[in-house]
Write a protein that holds these residues in place. Sequence first.
Motif, PDB file in Angstrom:
ATOM      1  N   ALA A 296       0.825  -1.202   0.000  1.00 24.86           N
ATOM      2  CA  ALA A 296       0.000   0.000   0.000  1.00 24.86           C
ATOM      3  C   ALA A 296       0.864   1.258   0.000  1.00 24.86           C
ATOM      4  O   ALA A 296       0.385   2.331  -0.314  1.00 24.86           O
ATOM      5  CB  ALA A 296      -0.920   0.010   1.207  1.00 24.86           C
TER       6      ALA A 296
ATOM      7  N   THR B 268      -0.015   5.283   3.829  1.00 28.01           N
ATOM      8  CA  THR B 268      -1.432   5.609   3.904  1.00 28.01           C
ATOM      9  C   THR B 268      -1.675   6.566   5.054  1.00 28.01           C
ATOM     10  O   THR B 268      -0.927   6.569   6.050  1.00 28.01           O
ATOM     11  CB  THR B 268      -2.291   4.352   4.096  1.00 28.01           C
ATOM     12  N   GLN B 269      -2.707   7.373   4.931  1.00 30.84           N
ATOM     13  CA  GLN B 269      -3.059   8.356   5.958  1.00 30.84           C
ATOM     14  C   GLN B 269      -4.547   8.263   6.267  1.00 30.84           C
ATOM     15  O   GLN B 269      -5.366   8.073   5.369  1.00 30.84           O
ATOM     16  CB  GLN B 269      -2.734   9.776   5.487  1.00 30.84           C
ATOM     17  N   THR B 270      -4.857   8.428   7.536  1.00 33.78           N
ATOM     18  CA  THR B 270      -6.245   8.409   7.993  1.00 33.78           C
ATOM     19  C   THR B 270      -6.460   9.557   8.956  1.00 33.78           C
ATOM     20  O   THR B 270      -5.650   9.761   9.860  1.00 33.78           O
ATOM     21  CB  THR B 270      -6.538   7.087   8.741  1.00 33.78           C
TER      22      THR B 270
ATOM     23  N   LYS C  13      -8.856  11.161   5.522  1.00 34.13           N
ATOM     24  CA  LYS C  13      -8.542  11.968   4.342  1.00 34.13           C
ATOM     25  C   LYS C  13      -9.028  13.407   4.504  1.00 34.13           C
ATOM     26  O   LYS C  13      -8.417  14.342   3.978  1.00 34.13           O
ATOM     27  CB  LYS C  13      -9.163  11.348   3.102  1.00 34.13           C
TER      28      LYS C  13
ATOM     29  N   CYS D 221      -0.542   7.854  10.309  1.00 36.14           N
ATOM     30  CA  CYS D 221       0.229   7.529   9.118  1.00 36.14           C
ATOM     31  C   CYS D 221       0.762   6.110   9.274  1.00 36.14           C
ATOM     32  O   CYS D 221       1.303   5.767  10.336  1.00 36.14           O
ATOM     33  CB  CYS D 221       1.387   8.502   8.953  1.00 36.14           C
TER      34      CYS D 221
ATOM     35  N   GLN E   9       3.010   2.935   7.134  1.00 33.31           N
ATOM     36  CA  GLN E   9       3.785   2.546   5.952  1.00 33.31           C
ATOM     37  C   GLN E   9       4.150   1.075   6.060  1.00 33.31           C
ATOM     38  O   GLN E   9       4.427   0.575   7.150  1.00 33.31           O
ATOM     39  CB  GLN E   9       5.028   3.433   5.797  1.00 33.31           C
TER      40      GLN E   9
ATOM     41  N   GLY F 290       2.432  10.073   1.539  1.00 29.84           N
ATOM     42  CA  GLY F 290       1.055   9.611   1.612  1.00 29.84           C
ATOM     43  C   GLY F 290       0.122  10.528   0.846  1.00 29.84           C
ATOM     44  O   GLY F 290       0.552  11.562   0.321  1.00 29.84           O
ATOM     45  N   PRO F 291      -1.166  10.190   0.786  1.00 27.01           N
ATOM     46  CA  PRO F 291      -2.121  10.958  -0.024  1.00 27.01           C
ATOM     47  C   PRO F 291      -2.550  12.277   0.599  1.00 27.01           C
ATOM     48  O   PRO F 291      -3.154  13.109  -0.081  1.00 27.01           O
ATOM     49  CB  PRO F 291      -3.322  10.017  -0.144  1.00 27.01           C
TER      50      PRO F 291
ATOM     51  N   SER G  75      -1.099  14.077  -3.970  1.00 28.70           N
ATOM     52  CA  SER G  75       0.136  14.015  -3.206  1.00 28.70           C
ATOM     53  C   SER G  75       1.328  14.369  -4.097  1.00 28.70           C
ATOM     54  O   SER G  75       1.165  14.756  -5.249  1.00 28.70           O
ATOM     55  CB  SER G  75       0.305  12.616  -2.624  1.00 28.70           C
TER      56      SER G  75
END
Lengths: 115, 111
Positions: free
Chosen positions: A2, A5-7, A9, A23, A25, A107-108, B42
Amino acid sequence: NAGVTQTPKFRVLKTGQSMTLLCAQDMNHEYMYWYRQDPGMGLRLIHYSVGEGTTAKGEVPDGYNVSRLKKQNFLLGLESAAPSQTSVYFCASSYWSPGTSYEQYFGPGTRLTVT
Amino acid sequence: ELKVEQNPLFLSMQEGKNYTIYCNYSTTSDRLYWYRQDPGKSLESLFVLLSNGAVKQEGRLMASLDTKARLSTLHITAAVHDLSATYFCAVTGGSQGNLIFGKGTKLSVKP
């Protein structure tokens, strides 16, 4: 994989509320970072970690706390949110070994609004 | 204190034209990075430059590094609309790989 990732958004907070950004990884990276991005300012480093159980301040640490209890996770906390913390938050991770590039994987992002 | 300056901050180009984005940094750094960011997205790594004289190319983009002048350039050849984005340069600011970013160059390529 993946990657990073971040939570969550997106999040809207009222002034004085608290929250934690997560975060994660899955690349087994030692180094993790939290940045904030504001219009016209580029990215600025908030806090970073060079390994499990370690954290350090970056350029703009005031109003934030962090924890790295597990190697794969890096948490960013806002104890009492302020409108000045309205921003987009990016987490990144990297590895290091002699001669490598320290390339950071981002991350996003989490878009936070404090009203 | 390490500072990174990019110019221009805004760039409007016509398709097919060439242009260069400049990145100056204030103190010695051994790594320079170029990232691309699309609106609401990003950061995507474009290039990592590790040594003086390093040149890397990917498609219509070419990056170079002059560590003596503390200058990196990102050259765009025959621009196309798909290159419209914000481009950031960054240099390492410490031994833990912390990045110091420029403010970004917002590129708009018009037909």
